[in-house]
Design an enzyme around this catalytic site. Sequence first.
Site, PDB file in Angstrom:
ATOM      1  N   TYR A 268     -14.944   7.316 -11.659  1.00 11.38           N
ATOM      2  CA  TYR A 268     -14.522   6.072 -10.886  1.00 11.38           C
ATOM      3  C   TYR A 268     -14.901   4.697 -11.620  1.00 11.38           C
ATOM      4  O   TYR A 268     -13.979   3.803 -12.036  1.00 11.38           O
ATOM      5  CB  TYR A 268     -14.807   5.955  -9.409  1.00 11.38           C
ATOM      6  CG  TYR A 268     -14.806   4.599  -8.870  1.00 11.38           C
ATOM      7  CD1 TYR A 268     -13.655   4.245  -8.208  1.00 11.38           C
ATOM      8  CD2 TYR A 268     -15.982   3.867  -8.333  1.00 11.38           C
ATOM      9  CE1 TYR A 268     -13.347   2.967  -7.590  1.00 11.38           C
ATOM     10  CE2 TYR A 268     -15.753   2.671  -7.827  1.00 11.38           C
ATOM     11  CZ  TYR A 268     -14.390   2.139  -7.496  1.00 11.38           C
ATOM     12  OH  TYR A 268     -14.481   1.076  -6.875  1.00 11.38           O
TER      13      TYR A 268
ATOM     14  N   ASP B  84       0.889  -1.183  -0.126  1.00  9.93           N
ATOM     15  CA  ASP B  84       0.093  -0.118   0.005  1.00  9.93           C
ATOM     16  C   ASP B  84       0.812   1.208  -0.049  1.00  9.93           C
ATOM     17  O   ASP B  84       2.250   1.091   0.291  1.00  9.93           O
ATOM     18  CB  ASP B  84      -0.791   0.023   1.301  1.00  9.93           C
ATOM     19  CG  ASP B  84      -2.235   0.919   1.076  1.00  9.93           C
ATOM     20  OD1 ASP B  84      -2.174   2.052   0.697  1.00  9.93           O
ATOM     21  OD2 ASP B  84      -3.360   0.047   0.983  1.00  9.93           O
TER      22      ASP B  84
ATOM     23  N   SER C  82     -15.757  -3.116 -10.150  1.00  3.73           N
ATOM     24  CA  SER C  82     -16.768  -2.642  -9.191  1.00  3.73           C
ATOM     25  C   SER C  82     -18.350  -2.674  -9.848  1.00  3.73           C
ATOM     26  O   SER C  82     -18.207  -2.350 -11.146  1.00  3.73           O
ATOM     27  CB  SER C  82     -16.505  -1.087  -8.751  1.00  3.73           C
ATOM     28  OG  SER C  82     -17.665  -0.641  -7.953  1.00  3.73           O
ATOM     29  N   ASN C  83     -19.178  -2.652  -8.981  1.00  2.00           N
ATOM     30  CA  ASN C  83     -20.631  -2.484  -9.465  1.00  2.00           C
ATOM     31  C   ASN C  83     -20.948  -1.119 -10.012  1.00  2.00           C
ATOM     32  O   ASN C  83     -21.697  -1.068 -10.996  1.00  2.00           O
ATOM     33  CB  ASN C  83     -21.507  -2.563  -8.403  1.00  2.00           C
ATOM     34  CG  ASN C  83     -21.432  -1.612  -7.315  1.00  2.00           C
ATOM     35  OD1 ASN C  83     -22.103  -0.453  -7.238  1.00  2.00           O
ATOM     36  ND2 ASN C  83     -20.541  -1.563  -6.267  1.00  2.00           N
TER      37      ASN C  83
HETATM   38  C1  15L Z   1     -17.287   0.372  -4.607  1.00  2.00           C
HETATM   39  O1  15L Z   1     -16.870   0.277  -5.715  1.00  2.00           O
HETATM   40  C2  15L Z   1     -16.465   1.181  -3.626  1.00  2.00           C
HETATM   41  O2  15L Z   1     -14.997   0.791  -3.755  1.00  2.00           O
HETATM   42  C3  15L Z   1     -16.875   1.184  -2.195  1.00  2.00           C
HETATM   43  O3  15L Z   1     -16.313   2.181  -1.437  1.00  2.00           O
HETATM   44  C4  15L Z   1     -18.391   1.072  -1.952  1.00  2.00           C
HETATM   45  O4  15L Z   1     -18.771   2.592  -2.147  1.00  2.00           O
HETATM   46  C5  15L Z   1     -19.048   0.311  -2.977  1.00  2.00           C
HETATM   47  O5  15L Z   1     -18.452   0.425  -4.443  1.00  2.00           O
HETATM   48  C6  15L Z   1     -20.679   0.652  -3.072  1.00  2.00           C
HETATM   49  O6  15L Z   1     -21.243   0.981  -4.041  1.00  2.00           O
HETATM   50  O7  15L Z   1     -21.189   0.380  -2.119  1.00  2.00           O
END
Ligand code: 15L
Length: 263
Positions: free
Chosen positions: A132, A31, A107-108
């Site tokens: 993002y 990190d 990510s979603n």
């Molecule tokens: C994500 O991709 C984020 O990294 C996390 O911090 C949350 O915000 C998550 O999605 C979410 O949708 O809850």
Amino acid sequence: MKTILITGAAGDVGTHLRRELAGKYRIRASDLRPVRKVAQEAVARADISKMTDALRITKGVDAVVHLGGYSVEGPWEGILSANIVGCYNVFEAARRNGVKRILFPTSNHAVGFYRREHTIDHRVYPKPDSRYGVSKVFGEALGSLYADKYGMQVFCMRIGNVNPKPIDKRRLSLWFSPRDLAQLVSIGIDHPDIRFEIVYGISANKRAWYDNSNAYRLGYRPQDDSEVYAAEVLAREKAGDPVAERFQGGVFCVAEEIPNPAL
Ligand code: 15L
């Protein structure tokens, strides 16, 4: 025992994952921030927006779990350096160091502009809900390129929300318990037949918006379902922004900035 590099190891997801995988793999935890060492881990501080750092930390590992980067919506400059340049550096450094396998926690939010009444699978085209989300689509595309052009084995997990418990109504649909996270990551590391895959990183939630049959095909058998917490979560839920409520990505569909848990 396989040696795995986890970038973004000090973050929430990294911390849950390292606790769950301790003893199963030899872990190199990396990190930008200080990392509090778990058990037998090796720690490697690194700024992945620098290729020299990316080359140093990817040397001699069997797989990379690339959690590092900006984890919410925020200014373009931060996302560009951490999630576009940083992601490229990690893939390219792994390739140059002969590391075959990369797990990319997407990510979603790569598909956050799908409506909540739709059930989507791993074959839908991206509909990012934020800068993002766009950076996560970039990572998926880069993974596809590195799989097809360089023969790397790339496992993309569109992660919902990793937490010990689901925290609100939206997260009932995308909750990912730490032990289910560890199970899916282990499949990504150990499955003998990965070329390029997209799966959803969620538990067996009754309210899921995802058809996760691709993960099930690879042997994923999640143990948790957010429904157990539904009554208590819904009792404290307040109405939100109507646009955020319409789409799977929630507030990412309307916000320009979300407080960055890493800062
Ligand atoms: C994500 O991709 C984020 O990294 C996390 O911090 C949350 O915000 C998550 O999605 C979410 O949708 O809850």
